[in-house]
Design a protein around this motif. Structure first.
Motif, PDB file in Angstrom:
ATOM      1  N   THR A   1      -6.325 -49.277  92.082  1.00 57.33           N
ATOM      2  CA  THR A   1      -6.156 -50.669  92.505  1.00 57.33           C
ATOM      3  C   THR A   1      -7.476 -51.432  92.481  1.00 57.33           C
ATOM      4  N   MET A   2      -8.535 -50.789  92.983  1.00 56.81           N
ATOM      5  CA  MET A   2      -9.832 -51.454  93.056  1.00 56.81           C
ATOM      6  C   MET A   2     -10.619 -51.365  91.756  1.00 56.81           C
ATOM      7  N   GLY A   3     -10.233 -50.414  90.885  1.00 57.06           N
ATOM      8  CA  GLY A   3     -10.831 -50.337  89.556  1.00 57.06           C
ATOM      9  C   GLY A   3     -12.245 -49.805  89.516  1.00 57.06           C
ATOM     10  N   PHE A   4     -12.538 -48.744  90.285  1.00 55.73           N
ATOM     11  CA  PHE A   4     -13.877 -48.160  90.232  1.00 55.73           C
ATOM     12  C   PHE A   4     -13.826 -46.742  89.664  1.00 55.73           C
ATOM     13  N   ASP A   5     -14.997 -46.218  89.311  1.00 53.10           N
ATOM     14  CA  ASP A   5     -15.132 -44.870  88.770  1.00 53.10           C
ATOM     15  C   ASP A   5     -15.229 -43.887  89.933  1.00 53.10           C
ATOM     16  N   ALA A   6     -14.301 -42.941  90.000  1.00 48.78           N
ATOM     17  CA  ALA A   6     -14.271 -41.985  91.107  1.00 48.78           C
ATOM     18  C   ALA A   6     -15.566 -41.190  91.222  1.00 48.78           C
ATOM     19  N   ALA A   7     -16.212 -40.915  90.093  1.00 52.16           N
ATOM     20  CA  ALA A   7     -17.431 -40.114  90.098  1.00 52.16           C
ATOM     21  C   ALA A   7     -18.600 -40.824  90.761  1.00 52.16           C
ATOM     22  N   ASN A   8     -18.468 -42.115  91.010  1.00 43.76           N
ATOM     23  CA  ASN A   8     -19.564 -42.847  91.654  1.00 43.76           C
ATOM     24  C   ASN A   8     -19.112 -43.491  92.955  1.00 43.76           C
ATOM     25  N   ALA A   9     -18.150 -42.843  93.622  1.00 41.45           N
ATOM     26  CA  ALA A   9     -17.664 -43.320  94.919  1.00 41.45           C
ATOM     27  C   ALA A   9     -17.836 -42.224  95.960  1.00 41.45           C
ATOM     28  N   VAL A  10     -17.883 -42.620  97.216  1.00 39.09           N
ATOM     29  CA  VAL A  10     -18.022 -41.666  98.321  1.00 39.09           C
ATOM     30  C   VAL A  10     -16.919 -41.901  99.338  1.00 39.09           C
ATOM     31  N   VAL A  11     -16.283 -40.809  99.760  1.00 40.86           N
ATOM     32  CA  VAL A  11     -15.266 -40.838 100.812  1.00 40.86           C
ATOM     33  C   VAL A  11     -15.864 -40.272 102.089  1.00 40.86           C
ATOM     34  N   ILE A  12     -15.522 -40.874 103.225  1.00 40.73           N
ATOM     35  CA  ILE A  12     -15.933 -40.335 104.522  1.00 40.73           C
ATOM     36  C   ILE A  12     -14.686 -39.889 105.264  1.00 40.73           C
ATOM     37  N   GLU A  13     -14.602 -38.591 105.528  1.00 37.84           N
ATOM     38  CA  GLU A  13     -13.436 -37.981 106.167  1.00 37.84           C
ATOM     39  C   GLU A  13     -13.867 -37.187 107.403  1.00 37.84           C
ATOM     40  N   ASP A  14     -12.865 -36.639 108.123  1.00 38.35           N
ATOM     41  CA  ASP A  14     -13.200 -35.874 109.324  1.00 38.35           C
ATOM     42  C   ASP A  14     -12.548 -34.495 109.355  1.00 38.35           C
ATOM     43  N   ASP A  15     -11.680 -34.167 108.395  1.00 38.33           N
ATOM     44  CA  ASP A  15     -11.044 -32.860 108.421  1.00 38.33           C
ATOM     45  C   ASP A  15     -10.839 -32.331 107.008  1.00 38.33           C
ATOM     46  N   ASN A  16     -10.378 -31.091 106.919  1.00 37.84           N
ATOM     47  CA  ASN A  16     -10.265 -30.438 105.619  1.00 37.84           C
ATOM     48  C   ASN A  16      -9.149 -30.989 104.749  1.00 37.84           C
ATOM     49  N   GLN A  17      -8.106 -31.522 105.358  1.00 33.35           N
ATOM     50  CA  GLN A  17      -7.057 -32.137 104.547  1.00 33.35           C
ATOM     51  C   GLN A  17      -7.596 -33.352 103.796  1.00 33.35           C
ATOM     52  N   GLY A  18      -8.340 -34.186 104.515  1.00 34.86           N
ATOM     53  CA  GLY A  18      -8.946 -35.345 103.872  1.00 34.86           C
ATOM     54  C   GLY A  18      -9.994 -34.956 102.850  1.00 34.86           C
ATOM     55  N   LEU A  19     -10.778 -33.927 103.167  1.00 32.20           N
ATOM     56  CA  LEU A  19     -11.798 -33.429 102.247  1.00 32.20           C
ATOM     57  C   LEU A  19     -11.155 -32.961 100.941  1.00 32.20           C
ATOM     58  N   ALA A  20     -10.082 -32.192 101.049  1.00 34.55           N
ATOM     59  CA  ALA A  20      -9.401 -31.693  99.852  1.00 34.55           C
ATOM     60  C   ALA A  20      -8.833 -32.839  99.021  1.00 34.55           C
ATOM     61  N   ALA A  21      -8.309 -33.865  99.685  1.00 34.72           N
ATOM     62  CA  ALA A  21      -7.757 -35.022  98.986  1.00 34.72           C
ATOM     63  C   ALA A  21      -8.846 -35.760  98.209  1.00 34.72           C
ATOM     64  N   ALA A  22      -9.993 -35.963  98.854  1.00 33.62           N
ATOM     65  CA  ALA A  22     -11.097 -36.665  98.203  1.00 33.62           C
ATOM     66  C   ALA A  22     -11.603 -35.887  96.991  1.00 33.62           C
TER      67      ALA A  22
END
Length: 295
Positions: A222-243
């Protein structure tokens, strides 16, 4: 023959908060520019790489519950105790109260017998599932009001990092499986300017829950960015695995009920964004070093 799950067990399971997705939706990304505000370092070294740290990030994406706010500890547990107080449940003549440790056990409980065991350990000898469902329904009502009243505090360091990103003109997003209205209310606590910069992906936007990467793939597309140059901030392993499955670097900021998890796949792990001294410069190194290692 498989045994049917009682309806009231399904009902209470639906009331326990999850950081996952719901039903599909064709609604575009919501950008809440109209929202108004309501009133010992444990840094883990990130992967090294001889690349410039000055390159602009494609996006910083925050999870909501556990990242923007520690909602289980500061929200749901508090709301549950208020609901139990209203119901008049007693232990040894005193009002029954759910401690932080006990609430952690409730979060892990699955099924009628497991829930009954935890409740009885807490001291509710006459535990009744139908009454428990009513208590959880009331707990959710109280939690909704807490969000709208802005009484669940934003976690340390969140506002500072968002301000740095805004100043550097870096796109921001929140990806959550909480309801749209709840996420909007929590984002509003960031303040009007910060909230107006947040692209929200919440509620029934995707079918598959984390650890599926669907919510992050939707955000990326939707936002049109390159995943390889983005950072996700999560708090658990489910979110980590998704990112990670979405091809993004991931920072873990531990929450109360995820602190004991093993985050070996994370690019960086901190207790919180403030004590970990996680600023924009440190964040900027993560996707670049990841891309360098994968080249």
């Amino acid at each position: 023959m498989p045994r049917c799950v009682p309806l009231f067990v399904l009902s209470i399971a639906a009331l326990i908060p999850v950081a996952n997705g719901f039903a599909p939706s064709s609604i575009p990304a919501f950008k809440p520019s109209h929202l108004l505000p309501s009133c010992t370092r444990s840094r883990v070294a990130f992967r090294t790489g001889a690349l410039s740290t000055q390159a602009k990030l494609a996006a910083i994406i925050f999870a909501c519950d556990g990242v923007l706010v520690d909602s289980e500890c500061d929200g749901h547990r508090v709301a549950l105790n208020k609901a139990m107080k209203e119901s008049g449940i007693k232990k040894d003549g005193k009002e029954l109260e759910c401690s932080m440790e006990e609430y952690g056990k409730l979060l892990k409980a699955r099924g009628e017998q497991s829930l009954m065991t935890v409740w009885k350990e807490m001291g509710w000898d006459g535990m009744d599932m139908e009454e428990a469902v009513k208590i959880y329904e009331r707990k959710n009502e109280i939690f909704q009001k807490m969000i709208k009243d802005g009484v669940i505090p934003i976690r340390p360091g969140v506002n500072r990092l968002i301000d740095e990103a805004i100043a550097a003109d870096i796109p921001l997003a929140v990806c959550s499986s909480n309801t749209q209205s709840n996420v909007e209310s929590i984002v509003a606590e960031l303040g009007k300017t910060r909230a107006s910069k947040m692209n929200i992906f919440a509620g029934g936007r995707v079918v598959n829950r984390k650890p599926s990467p669907d919510i992050y793939n939707l955000c990326k597309g939707t936002m049109g960015f390159d995943a390889a140059n983005a950072v996700v901030i999560e708090d658990d392993n489910q979110g980590l695995a998704a990112a990670k499955a979405a091809g993004m670097a991931c920072v873990i900021t531990k929450s109360t009920y995820s602190s004991a998890e093993d985050f070996k796949e994370a690019d960086l792990v901190v207790d919180d964004l403030q004590s970990g001294e996680l600023d924009l410069e440190a964040i900027s190194k993560l996707p670049l070093s990841m891309a360098g290692l994968n080249a």
